[in-house]
Design a protein around this motif. Structure first.
Motif, PDB file in Angstrom:
ATOM      1  N   MET A 108      16.954   5.089   5.025  1.00 29.18           N
ATOM      2  CA  MET A 108      17.837   4.156   4.932  1.00 29.18           C
ATOM      3  C   MET A 108      18.880   4.207   5.909  1.00 29.18           C
ATOM      4  SD  MET A 108      18.650   0.913   3.427  1.00 29.18           S
ATOM      5  CE  MET A 108      17.765   0.921   1.912  1.00 29.18           C
ATOM      6  N   ARG A 109      19.565   5.362   6.074  1.00 30.36           N
ATOM      7  CA  ARG A 109      20.493   5.763   6.961  1.00 30.36           C
ATOM      8  C   ARG A 109      20.026   5.534   8.485  1.00 30.36           C
ATOM      9  NH1 ARG A 109      21.665  10.220   3.557  1.00 30.36           N
ATOM     10  NH2 ARG A 109      20.373  11.503   4.462  1.00 30.36           N
ATOM     11  N   LYS A 110      18.835   5.984   8.649  1.00 28.83           N
ATOM     12  CA  LYS A 110      18.387   5.693  10.129  1.00 28.83           C
ATOM     13  C   LYS A 110      18.028   3.931  10.350  1.00 28.83           C
ATOM     14  CE  LYS A 110      17.873   9.859  11.575  1.00 28.83           C
ATOM     15  NZ  LYS A 110      18.560  10.525  10.181  1.00 28.83           N
ATOM     16  N   LEU A 111      17.732   3.410   9.304  1.00 32.18           N
ATOM     17  CA  LEU A 111      17.517   2.045   9.698  1.00 32.18           C
ATOM     18  C   LEU A 111      18.836   1.135   9.678  1.00 32.18           C
ATOM     19  CD1 LEU A 111      14.756   1.272   6.871  1.00 32.18           C
ATOM     20  CD2 LEU A 111      14.519   0.878   9.508  1.00 32.18           C
ATOM     21  N   GLU A 112      19.934   2.024   9.229  1.00 34.01           N
ATOM     22  CA  GLU A 112      21.205   1.166   9.090  1.00 34.01           C
ATOM     23  C   GLU A 112      21.857   1.141  10.781  1.00 34.01           C
ATOM     24  OE1 GLU A 112      23.400   2.865   5.936  1.00 34.01           O
ATOM     25  OE2 GLU A 112      22.643   1.368   4.661  1.00 34.01           O
ATOM     26  N   GLN A 113      21.246   2.633  11.122  1.00 37.46           N
ATOM     27  CA  GLN A 113      21.858   2.596  12.589  1.00 37.46           C
ATOM     28  C   GLN A 113      21.045   1.783  13.763  1.00 37.46           C
ATOM     29  OE1 GLN A 113      21.421   6.971  12.894  1.00 37.46           O
ATOM     30  NE2 GLN A 113      22.907   7.332  11.296  1.00 37.46           N
ATOM     31  N   LYS A 114      19.570   1.712  13.307  1.00 32.66           N
ATOM     32  CA  LYS A 114      18.614   0.854  14.381  1.00 32.66           C
ATOM     33  C   LYS A 114      17.360   0.925  13.512  1.00 32.66           C
ATOM     34  CE  LYS A 114      16.997   1.990  19.073  1.00 32.66           C
ATOM     35  NZ  LYS A 114      16.899   2.850  20.358  1.00 32.66           N
ATOM     36  N   GLY A 115      16.692  -0.189  13.990  1.00 33.69           N
ATOM     37  CA  GLY A 115      15.433  -0.583  13.238  1.00 33.69           C
ATOM     38  C   GLY A 115      14.434   0.178  13.897  1.00 33.69           C
ATOM     39  N   MET A 116      13.361   0.355  13.178  1.00 35.27           N
ATOM     40  CA  MET A 116      12.172   1.183  13.360  1.00 35.27           C
ATOM     41  C   MET A 116      11.163   0.175  13.641  1.00 35.27           C
ATOM     42  SD  MET A 116      11.979   4.356  10.872  1.00 35.27           S
ATOM     43  CE  MET A 116      13.497   5.080  10.167  1.00 35.27           C
ATOM     44  N   ASP A 117      10.094   0.555  14.591  1.00 34.20           N
ATOM     45  CA  ASP A 117       8.818  -0.002  14.934  1.00 34.20           C
ATOM     46  C   ASP A 117       7.684   0.227  13.913  1.00 34.20           C
ATOM     47  OD1 ASP A 117       9.205   2.255  16.387  1.00 34.20           O
ATOM     48  OD2 ASP A 117       7.379   1.762  17.465  1.00 34.20           O
ATOM     49  N   GLY A 118       8.046   0.060  12.627  1.00 33.67           N
ATOM     50  CA  GLY A 118       6.888   0.534  12.082  1.00 33.67           C
ATOM     51  C   GLY A 118       6.779  -0.305  10.502  1.00 33.67           C
ATOM     52  N   THR A 119       6.047  -0.012   9.819  1.00 34.86           N
ATOM     53  CA  THR A 119       5.672  -0.869   8.439  1.00 34.86           C
ATOM     54  C   THR A 119       5.366   0.267   7.387  1.00 34.86           C
ATOM     55  OG1 THR A 119       4.386  -2.575   9.469  1.00 34.86           O
ATOM     56  CG2 THR A 119       4.261  -2.456   7.278  1.00 34.86           C
ATOM     57  N   LEU A 120       6.092   0.147   6.154  1.00 33.08           N
ATOM     58  CA  LEU A 120       5.745   0.907   5.050  1.00 33.08           C
ATOM     59  C   LEU A 120       4.592   0.332   4.099  1.00 33.08           C
ATOM     60  CD1 LEU A 120       6.634   3.523   3.264  1.00 33.08           C
ATOM     61  CD2 LEU A 120       8.305   2.332   2.343  1.00 33.08           C
ATOM     62  N   THR A 121       3.629   0.890   3.860  1.00 35.56           N
ATOM     63  CA  THR A 121       2.796   0.474   2.812  1.00 35.56           C
ATOM     64  C   THR A 121       2.623   1.433   1.657  1.00 35.56           C
ATOM     65  OG1 THR A 121       1.611  -0.536   4.480  1.00 35.56           O
ATOM     66  CG2 THR A 121       0.412  -0.307   2.621  1.00 35.56           C
ATOM     67  N   ILE A 122       2.653   0.816   0.518  1.00 35.46           N
ATOM     68  CA  ILE A 122       2.495   1.695  -0.678  1.00 35.46           C
ATOM     69  C   ILE A 122       1.311   1.483  -1.564  1.00 35.46           C
ATOM     70  CG2 ILE A 122       3.762   2.000  -2.898  1.00 35.46           C
ATOM     71  CD1 ILE A 122       6.062   0.575  -2.118  1.00 35.46           C
ATOM     72  N   ASN A 123       0.661   2.566  -1.516  1.00 34.56           N
ATOM     73  CA  ASN A 123      -0.587   2.566  -2.367  1.00 34.56           C
ATOM     74  C   ASN A 123      -0.757   3.482  -3.556  1.00 34.56           C
ATOM     75  OD1 ASN A 123      -2.870   1.032  -0.843  1.00 34.56           O
ATOM     76  ND2 ASN A 123      -1.563   2.180   0.674  1.00 34.56           N
ATOM     77  N   VAL A 124      -1.101   3.001  -4.808  1.00 30.37           N
ATOM     78  CA  VAL A 124      -1.117   4.011  -5.863  1.00 30.37           C
ATOM     79  C   VAL A 124      -2.475   4.056  -6.345  1.00 30.37           C
ATOM     80  CG1 VAL A 124      -0.424   4.106  -8.275  1.00 30.37           C
ATOM     81  CG2 VAL A 124       1.230   2.886  -6.260  1.00 30.37           C
ATOM     82  N   THR A 125      -2.692   5.292  -6.802  1.00 27.40           N
ATOM     83  CA  THR A 125      -4.211   5.567  -7.536  1.00 27.40           C
ATOM     84  C   THR A 125      -3.911   6.143  -8.893  1.00 27.40           C
ATOM     85  OG1 THR A 125      -5.086   5.781  -5.325  1.00 27.40           O
ATOM     86  CG2 THR A 125      -6.516   6.511  -7.331  1.00 27.40           C
ATOM     87  N   GLN A 126      -4.223   5.775  -9.769  1.00 28.34           N
ATOM     88  CA  GLN A 126      -4.209   6.240 -11.206  1.00 28.34           C
ATOM     89  C   GLN A 126      -5.712   6.586 -11.753  1.00 28.34           C
ATOM     90  OE1 GLN A 126      -1.305   4.200 -13.990  1.00 28.34           O
ATOM     91  NE2 GLN A 126      -2.511   4.717 -15.658  1.00 28.34           N
ATOM     92  N   LEU A 127      -5.616   7.835 -12.387  1.00 27.44           N
ATOM     93  CA  LEU A 127      -6.719   7.961 -12.991  1.00 27.44           C
ATOM     94  C   LEU A 127      -6.377   8.707 -14.421  1.00 27.44           C
ATOM     95  CD1 LEU A 127      -9.929   8.808 -13.004  1.00 27.44           C
ATOM     96  CD2 LEU A 127      -9.053  11.342 -12.348  1.00 27.44           C
ATOM     97  N   GLY A 128      -6.859   7.808 -15.559  1.00 33.90           N
ATOM     98  CA  GLY A 128      -6.402   8.074 -16.914  1.00 33.90           C
ATOM     99  C   GLY A 128      -5.249   7.307 -17.273  1.00 33.90           C
ATOM    100  N   GLY A 129      -4.943   7.018 -18.477  1.00 35.41           N
ATOM    101  CA  GLY A 129      -4.254   6.125 -18.972  1.00 35.41           C
ATOM    102  C   GLY A 129      -4.585   4.766 -19.057  1.00 35.41           C
ATOM    103  N   THR A 130      -3.666   3.578 -18.870  1.00 34.90           N
ATOM    104  CA  THR A 130      -3.945   2.268 -18.604  1.00 34.90           C
ATOM    105  C   THR A 130      -3.773   1.729 -17.547  1.00 34.90           C
ATOM    106  OG1 THR A 130      -2.331   1.911 -20.000  1.00 34.90           O
ATOM    107  CG2 THR A 130      -4.131   1.955 -21.506  1.00 34.90           C
ATOM    108  N   PRO A 131      -4.754   2.016 -16.495  1.00 35.52           N
ATOM    109  CA  PRO A 131      -4.215   1.438 -15.221  1.00 35.52           C
ATOM    110  C   PRO A 131      -3.776  -0.113 -15.020  1.00 35.52           C
ATOM    111  CG  PRO A 131      -6.306   2.736 -14.870  1.00 35.52           C
ATOM    112  CD  PRO A 131      -5.953   2.543 -16.471  1.00 35.52           C
ATOM    113  N   ASN A 132      -4.431  -0.769 -15.824  1.00 32.56           N
ATOM    114  CA  ASN A 132      -4.105  -2.432 -15.994  1.00 32.56           C
ATOM    115  C   ASN A 132      -2.643  -2.644 -16.139  1.00 32.56           C
ATOM    116  OD1 ASN A 132      -4.356  -1.665 -18.463  1.00 32.56           O
ATOM    117  ND2 ASN A 132      -5.221  -3.554 -19.095  1.00 32.56           N
ATOM    118  N   GLN A 133      -1.596  -1.371 -17.003  1.00 35.60           N
ATOM    119  CA  GLN A 133      -0.480  -1.576 -17.087  1.00 35.60           C
ATOM    120  C   GLN A 133       0.343  -1.139 -16.065  1.00 35.60           C
ATOM    121  OE1 GLN A 133       0.202  -0.207 -21.175  1.00 35.60           O
ATOM    122  NE2 GLN A 133      -1.403  -1.113 -21.849  1.00 35.60           N
TER     123      GLN A 133
END
Length: 654
Positions: A208-233
């Motif tokens: 966040m500090r770096k972005l406030e100074q100058k934008g980056m030429d990138g994309t952040l992608t979030i992926n989640v993998t769940q084993l066990g429990g109730t993944p649909n929740q």
């Protein structure tokens, strides 16, 4: 549960302690196998065939009393960067010690493992929680009556050579944050400026500090993998955010914060009530008195190991072909056909080496594997890897000389290139434009008489050949002479590059290069006009060596002077310049007490071994403070003690 011993620095892979890869325990004769071999949950007493890495589901061959083993949940700690390689091996079902060929369906998770392999422009942060809730095991084990009655070959078909003696249950949650930059150069640039290890709150604050100074030429992608429990929740939806501003990044930041909270509060509760299989432990049937079980010969083990090397090589070549097609880089159809044909041949052999027949003597017959392997090398087509390798060139918006492709060989090379699609960058007016210089918000494009190419739109991607700049086509071919370079650069006003944001990608390959081509010792140097000391080069020979020099770019000796090439202006520098009689703003070389040498844009020079050579702008000693611009110098040794030189192409400086 993961502990602080799992901490890594991003990019350095450290195996997870206790990861569910095959690890033979000699004293008990057991193997730990991932949960998803064949994508089937094991049952106590079921068999496992270690020769082909498959569960045998035909029947339960071992009986015994089911016993519960205690819980070992530990505490939740997401404050580490986990090795993505080790985690994904666990999720994919890859078993160490038995070479796995990913394009076979040996394990159902193989495709997933390959899908998150890091590319050169991406940096991955993987946070993971693993919870062990206990296990089930057999006590008082023995062969069932039905299993005892079978001959060895039938026993192997129904039971394999090992049986499930313990099933470990619990849950695992991985949060993978993929920072995908425009190119490898941009990733390296930002990775040196960011804290990409440790707890997420620290990482996100630094981003966040770096972005406030100058934008980056990138994309952040979030992926989640769940084993066990109730993944649909769980919060499993994939989300991507642009890294061009703090506001856009904040959307993903809030989602990751929610995920971290979920992983430490709700997820453990789910796992306690609905655990999944994390791994299971097998033991060989010979421990129960079964004799004559087939084993893998040293020959088959060696062939499988060689197959793994072939697989890696084949995947690299296939990746290059696919990348060329995806990025529109021209590729010879015969080369594409050869790569595909070889891959199919290796795949066919892999299938033979992960299957067998039990012969009359009760021995596993891998005859199909050995015979096909003996014929393999003669059936593979020769592939010129130099002509196939697809390279990525990052072009940062804030560089007035851009990034270059250098010819270090002794003959002219032809490169085929294609400009990456879909990226935007900014040339200082905070309006994003494409490589054509057209603003994406629909506003009017701009021209400037002070630009590198006055006839092209500001923000457009230029191709420099020799000292001439022109708009880069979407794809094309360019010839590069020995010891010279071409470059790609944003079009902007000269001296106006410092506030530019973003980067573009160019993909290229050498059409005419061959594996056996002769290389010369070639060096790439960058020198700023404001650096009075210039850039230093040391001749590693014990003799004076001759170098071909090519210099490119624009610079000037004051804010009031015109920009020029390294050839300089049409006036003598005079005064206290390094070479008073040489043109102002020309490139000169100064070495010790020897007479300075006028280099200019092209020529051959001799460099003595005794002292460092300084390449610098020809200007008054007191006049460097207000200089602007930067140039690139290519040095190729044409008369040298070759053993003294290493082939060096210095990376672009930030």
């Amino acid at each position: 549960m993961l502990s602080s011993r799992h901490l890594i620095v991003l990019g350095v892979l450290v195996p997870l302690i206790g990861t569910s890869c095959r690890s033979t325990n000699a004293s008990r004769g057991k193997d730990v196998v991932p949960f998803n071999v064949g994508d089937v949950e094991p049952i106590l007493g079921q068999g496992y065939d270690s020769l082909v890495q498959e569960l045998r589901q035909a029947s339960s061959c071992v009986s015994g009393q089911v016993a519960k083993v205690g819980t070992n949940s530990g505490s939740i700690n997401l404050g580490q960067n986990v090795s993505s390689d080790a985690v994904m091996k666990e999720l994919s079902g890859e078993v160490k010690g038995t070479a796995k060929v990913a394009f076979m369906d040996v394990g159902a998770g193989a495709g997933f493992y390959r899908s998150i392999n890091r590319n050169k422009s991406a940096a991955n942060l993987v946070y993971a929680v693993r919870i062990n809730t206990g296990s089930e095991q057999l006590r008082g084990v023995g062969l069932t009556d039905a299993a005892k009655a079978q001959a060895i070959d039938a026993l192997m078909q129904t039971c394999g050579d090992e049986y499930v003696m313990q099933i470990n249950r619990g849950g695992m949650l991985t949060i993978t944050l993929n920072l995908d930059f425009a190119n490898e150069e941009s990733r390296l640039k930002w990775q040196t400026q960011l804290k990409l290890s440790g707890p997420w709150p620290e990482v996100s604050k630094d981003i966040m500090r770096k972005l406030e100074q100058k934008g980056m030429d990138g994309t952040l992608t979030i992926n989640v993998t769940q084993l066990g429990g109730t993944p649909n929740q769980s919060l499993l939806a994939v989300r991507s955010c642009s890294m061009t501003s703090a506001e856009e990044f904040n959307t993903c930041r809030q989602r990751v914060d929610d995920l971290m909270n979920y992983a430490s509060t709700e997820f453990p509760k789910q796992v306690e009530s609905q655990p999944a299989v994390l791994n299971y432990i097998t033991a060989p049937l010979k421990n129960l008195g079964v004799k004559g079980l087939p084993t893998l010969s040293d020959e088959i083990i060696a062939i499988r190991a060689e197959l793994e090397k072939m697989r890696q090589d084949s995947l690299t070549l296939e990746g290059a072909v696919n990348l060329a097609a995806d990025k529109n880089v021209e590729l010879d159809p015969a080369l594409t056909s050869a790569v595909k044909g070889n891959a199919d041949r290796i795949k066919q052999l892999a299938k033979a080496c992960f299957s067998y027949q039990i012969n009359a003597s009760g021995v596993a017959d891998f005859g199909g594997c050995t015979s096909q392997f003996a014929q393999l090398n003669g059936s593979l087509q020769a592939i010129n890897k130099q002509a196939l390798e697809i390279k990525e060139l990052g072009v940062n918006a804030d560089s007035q000389i851009g990034n270059s492709i250098v010819n270090s060989s002794t003959k002219t090379m032809t490169i085929a290139y294609a400009v990456g699609a879909g990226k935007t960058w900014e040339y200082g007016n905070r309006i994003a434009v494409g490589v054509d210089g057209v603003p994406v918000n629909g506003s009017a494009a701009n021209l400037s008489s002070n630009a590198l190419s006055p006839s092209d739109k500001l923000g457009s991607l230029l191709l420099r050949v020799d000292q001439t700049y022109r708009r880069a086509d979407g794809s094309g071919r360019v010839d590069i002479a020995p010891g010279e370079s071409i470059s790609f650069v944003m079009n902007d006003g000269l001296g106006d590059y410092s506030d530019n944001v973003g980067a573009q990608q160019v993909y290229w390959r050498c059409v005419t290069c061959r594996d056996q081509d002769e290389k010369r010792q070639t060096y790439r140097l960058r020198v700023k006009a404001s650096d009075q000391e210039g850039v230093v080069f040391r001749n590693p020979d014990g003799i004076t060596s001759t170098y071909h020099v090519a210099a490119y770019g624009k610079w000037r000796s004051s804010r009031f002077a015109a920009f020029s090439s390294p050839q300089g202006l049409n006036n003598e520098c005079g005064g206290s310049c390094a070479m008073s009689a040489a043109p102002s703003q020309s490139l000169v070389m100064v070495q010790g007490t020897y007479s300075p040498v006028l280099v200019g844009s092209h020529g051959s020079i001799g460099i003595k071994p005794s002292e460092p050579a300084h390449f610098t702008l020809n200007d008054s000693k007191s006049g460097f403070a207000d200089n602007q611009g930067e140039i690139e110098i290519i040095l190729q040794c044409v008369k040298c003690n070759l053993a003294s030189h290493a082939l060096i192409l210095d990376a672009e400086e930030d």
